[in-house]
Design a protein around this motif. Sequence first.
Motif, PDB file in Angstrom:
ATOM      1  N   ASP A   1     -16.076  -4.784 -27.872  1.00 57.35           N
ATOM      2  CA  ASP A   1     -16.970  -4.746 -26.504  1.00 57.35           C
ATOM      3  C   ASP A   1     -16.668  -3.685 -25.818  1.00 57.35           C
ATOM      4  N   HIS A   2     -15.567  -3.169 -25.514  1.00 55.75           N
ATOM      5  CA  HIS A   2     -15.214  -2.110 -24.465  1.00 55.75           C
ATOM      6  C   HIS A   2     -15.130  -0.771 -24.871  1.00 55.75           C
ATOM      7  N   ASN A   3     -15.086  -0.847 -26.350  1.00 54.23           N
ATOM      8  CA  ASN A   3     -15.062   0.773 -26.610  1.00 54.23           C
ATOM      9  C   ASN A   3     -16.404   1.177 -27.843  1.00 54.23           C
ATOM     10  N   GLU A   4     -17.231   0.216 -28.044  1.00 56.81           N
ATOM     11  CA  GLU A   4     -18.386   0.379 -29.170  1.00 56.81           C
ATOM     12  C   GLU A   4     -19.283   1.619 -28.684  1.00 56.81           C
TER      13      GLU A   4
ATOM     14  N   TYR B   1     -23.868  -3.920 -33.121  1.00 57.14           N
ATOM     15  CA  TYR B   1     -25.305  -3.571 -32.694  1.00 57.14           C
ATOM     16  C   TYR B   1     -25.288  -1.940 -32.466  1.00 57.14           C
ATOM     17  N   GLY B   2     -24.399  -1.554 -31.599  1.00 53.25           N
ATOM     18  CA  GLY B   2     -24.487  -0.140 -31.236  1.00 53.25           C
ATOM     19  C   GLY B   2     -24.171   0.760 -32.417  1.00 53.25           C
ATOM     20  N   VAL B   3     -23.391   0.366 -33.350  1.00 53.36           N
ATOM     21  CA  VAL B   3     -23.047   1.027 -34.537  1.00 53.36           C
ATOM     22  C   VAL B   3     -24.172   1.273 -35.491  1.00 53.36           C
ATOM     23  N   VAL B   4     -24.908   0.093 -35.555  1.00 45.30           N
ATOM     24  CA  VAL B   4     -26.268  -0.059 -36.348  1.00 45.30           C
ATOM     25  C   VAL B   4     -27.258   0.854 -35.843  1.00 45.30           C
ATOM     26  N   ALA B   5     -27.527   0.584 -34.513  1.00 49.09           N
ATOM     27  CA  ALA B   5     -28.566   1.384 -34.032  1.00 49.09           C
ATOM     28  C   ALA B   5     -28.204   2.955 -34.168  1.00 49.09           C
ATOM     29  N   ALA B   6     -27.134   3.396 -34.105  1.00 48.93           N
ATOM     30  CA  ALA B   6     -26.534   4.867 -34.030  1.00 48.93           C
ATOM     31  C   ALA B   6     -26.663   5.351 -35.455  1.00 48.93           C
ATOM     32  N   ALA B   7     -26.300   4.569 -36.301  1.00 48.03           N
ATOM     33  CA  ALA B   7     -26.492   4.838 -37.879  1.00 48.03           C
ATOM     34  C   ALA B   7     -27.780   5.040 -38.255  1.00 48.03           C
ATOM     35  N   ILE B   8     -28.844   4.178 -37.928  1.00 50.26           N
ATOM     36  CA  ILE B   8     -30.188   4.118 -38.088  1.00 50.26           C
ATOM     37  C   ILE B   8     -30.872   5.784 -37.538  1.00 50.26           C
TER      38      ILE B   8
END
Length: 283
Positions: free
Chosen positions: A57-60, A92-99
């Motif tokens: 949570d602190h570095n995503e 979630y942040g990774v998925v959004a960035a990947a898309i």
Amino acid sequence: MIILAATPIGNLGDASARLVEALGTVPVVAAEDTRTTQRLLAALGVTHRPRLVALHDHNEKERASEIVELARDADVLLLSDAGMPTVSDPGYGVVAAAIAAGVGVTALPGPSAVLTALALSGLPTDRFAFEGFLPRKSGERRTVLRQLAAEARTMVFFDSPSRVAASLTDIAEVFGPDRRVALARELTKMYEEVLRGTAAEVAGQARDGIRGEVVLVVEGAPAREISFADAVAQVRAQVASGIRLKEAAVDVAAHTGHTRRDLYQAALASPDRHGDGASAGPN
């Protein structure tokens, strides 16, 4: 690509064959806790040692773009400590960035505390809402519960074993003492237990102390018998008090069973409606 992989929520036997295969082959694993992942690899007998990248949570926010760039050249397995990543866990942040970057995303399904608790609850499962963690402080918690008081769907919450008795007391006071609930703890583990009953009853049981991971399932609000005309009148009354038509239609639909679109259109056609900038139509 990015591969979201569900991990056991308690019983190691719930690890899927696809998870074990992926852990044995992927070059990079983005893990909520790398120490937990190392223990999982050892417990599953996986000798392959992928590169482990901490994602929590602190570095995503800072790490998301880095992980997406890694996934352009090789598969990156994304794990939370238990259950499916992104569900009240990092990812979630990774998925959004990947898309957004055009990088592929897939998932290896598996254990879910939300669905397991829902299935065991004995409450309706045809429609439900996952609400994540309840707030720690009673005042904030009651504010959230008041906003959900008319929610007709079964609701699923995460909570702390040290706070769940207080949360159930708040639920009994805001939703009513007879609202049915199921408190599931230690799902899939040796001491798995589900306490079922009214909010007041289960709150009393929880006061004796609850241990382990907790999921709380709460019955939705009973349907209210109200005519369409009366529902439209409620929408008009809210608009007259200064609430936007869209918002009023959504609010009244939530506790009457009538659709927000029908309520919106009927109120919009009312000759005595108040102007509120609602001409754009419902979203």
